[in-house]
Scaffold this motif. Structure first.
Motif, short mmCIF file in Angstrom:
data_model
loop_
_atom_site.label_atom_id
_atom_site.label_comp_id
_atom_site.label_asym_id
_atom_site.label_seq_id
_atom_site.Cartn_x
_atom_site.Cartn_y
_atom_site.Cartn_z
N THR A 99 16.63 50.02 26.34
CA THR A 99 17.91 50.10 25.63
C THR A 99 18.75 51.20 26.24
O THR A 99 18.24 52.18 26.76
CB THR A 99 17.71 50.42 24.14
N ASN A 100 20.03 51.05 26.16
CA ASN A 100 20.96 52.06 26.67
C ASN A 100 21.79 52.64 25.54
O ASN A 100 22.99 52.75 25.62
CB ASN A 100 21.88 51.43 27.71
N PRO B 31 23.95 52.00 34.21
CA PRO B 31 23.79 52.87 33.03
C PRO B 31 24.85 52.55 31.99
O PRO B 31 25.83 51.87 32.27
CB PRO B 31 24.01 54.27 33.60
N SER B 32 24.66 53.06 30.79
CA SER B 32 25.73 53.10 29.79
C SER B 32 26.39 54.47 29.87
O SER B 32 25.73 55.46 30.18
CB SER B 32 25.16 52.88 28.39
N THR B 93 23.22 57.13 29.87
CA THR B 93 21.83 56.81 29.59
C THR B 93 21.43 55.65 30.48
O THR B 93 22.25 54.79 30.81
CB THR B 93 21.57 56.43 28.12
N HIS B 94 20.15 55.65 30.85
CA HIS B 94 19.64 54.59 31.71
C HIS B 94 18.29 54.16 31.17
O HIS B 94 17.37 54.97 31.10
CB HIS B 94 19.53 55.09 33.14
N TRP B 95 18.18 52.93 30.81
CA TRP B 95 17.02 52.47 30.07
C TRP B 95 15.73 52.50 30.87
O TRP B 95 14.65 52.53 30.30
CB TRP B 95 17.27 51.06 29.54
N THR B 96 15.84 52.51 32.19
CA THR B 96 14.61 52.42 32.98
C THR B 96 13.77 53.69 32.91
O THR B 96 12.57 53.64 33.15
CB THR B 96 14.93 52.13 34.45
N ASN B 97 14.37 54.81 32.62
CA ASN B 97 13.59 56.04 32.64
C ASN B 97 13.88 56.95 31.46
O ASN B 97 13.62 58.14 31.51
CB ASN B 97 13.84 56.81 33.95
N ASN B 98 14.39 56.38 30.37
CA ASN B 98 14.66 57.16 29.16
C ASN B 98 15.58 58.34 29.42
O ASN B 98 15.55 59.32 28.70
CB ASN B 98 13.34 57.70 28.57
N ASP B 99 16.36 58.23 30.45
CA ASP B 99 17.18 59.36 30.87
C ASP B 99 18.44 59.48 30.02
O ASP B 99 19.09 58.48 29.72
CB ASP B 99 17.58 59.16 32.33
#
Lengths: 114, 112
Positions: A99-100, B31-32, B93-99
């Motif tokens: 999720t973003n 990313p968002s 935020t980028h979902w692939t790495n919880n960043d």
């Protein structure tokens, strides 16, 4: 709805004393949890994040540690505070992998080490 | 790794002036993007967001458009008010790495 609680709001501690800041989240399960520090006049520095109970990732080596004893509880600690630990500490939660979503922040803790 | 770079402040404007705060990002994939606002002594609040290229986020008269070709997400407002005085953070935020990464923040002061 989801809420995030962080306490205390302000704290004055002497150098060498221990620290424990607590953050809890309500209304969501298995959130990603984050601790940030904001030094005076500066941006947000990511300190720790956690994707689950007992799972802690540290972004920078420092005098602080973090723990996640329960799903919705995140604790920031220090055994001996340094002057340089002064700052504004923010807890946040956000969506997990896949999720973003945006981050939701607590009200912050203003820590002054004297 | 992912990162966000935003215009350094402080920015001081007169009431009703036009505001632009620049933000660019570095990230793989999609990313968002977000803008947060921080009022004195408080935590951050979400101001607006965009989750895919060409999306425009808007709220309280503020706008920002997700530009993938220039990797930018500049914040704009046509007429600022004294109550807009705060620190503004660009973030991704980028979902692939919880960043969740934030820019350094830009302090805006609006004078009457």
């Amino acid at each position: 709805s989801q809420t995030i609680h962080q306490w205390p709001a302000t704290l004055v501690q002497p150098v060498g004393s221990p620290l424990s800041l607590e953050c809890t989240v309500e209304g969501t399960s298995n959130p990603n949890l984050y601790w940030y520090r904001q030094a005076a006049g500066r941006g947000l520095q990511l300190l720790f994040y956690s994707v689950g109970i007992g799972q802690i990732s540290s972004e920078v080596p420092q005098n602080l540690s973090a723990s996640r004893p329960q799903d919705r509880q995140f604790i920031l600690s220090s055994k001996k505070l340094l002057l340089s630990d002064s700052g504004f500490y923010l807890c946040a939660w956000g969506g997990g992998t896949g999720t973003n979503t945006e981050a939701f922040f607590g009200q912050g803790t203003r820590l002054t080490v004297v | 790794g992912n990162s966000v770079t935003q215009m350094e402040g402080p920015v001081t404007l007169s009431e009703e002036a036009f505001l632009t705060i620049n933000c660019t990002y570095t990230a793989t994939g999609y990313p968002s993007l977000f803008w947060y606002v921080q009022y004195p002594g408080e935590g951050l609040q979400l101001l607006l967001k965009a989750t895919k290229a060409d999306d425009k986020g808007s709220n309280k008269g503020f706008e920002a458009t997700y530009r993938k070709e220039t990797t930018s997400f500049h914040l704009e407002k046509g007429s600022v008010q004294v109550s807009d005085s705060a620190v503004y953070f660009c973030a991704l935020t980028h979902w692939t790495n919880n960043d969740m990464r934030f820019g350094a923040g830009t302090r805006l002061t609006v004078k009457p």
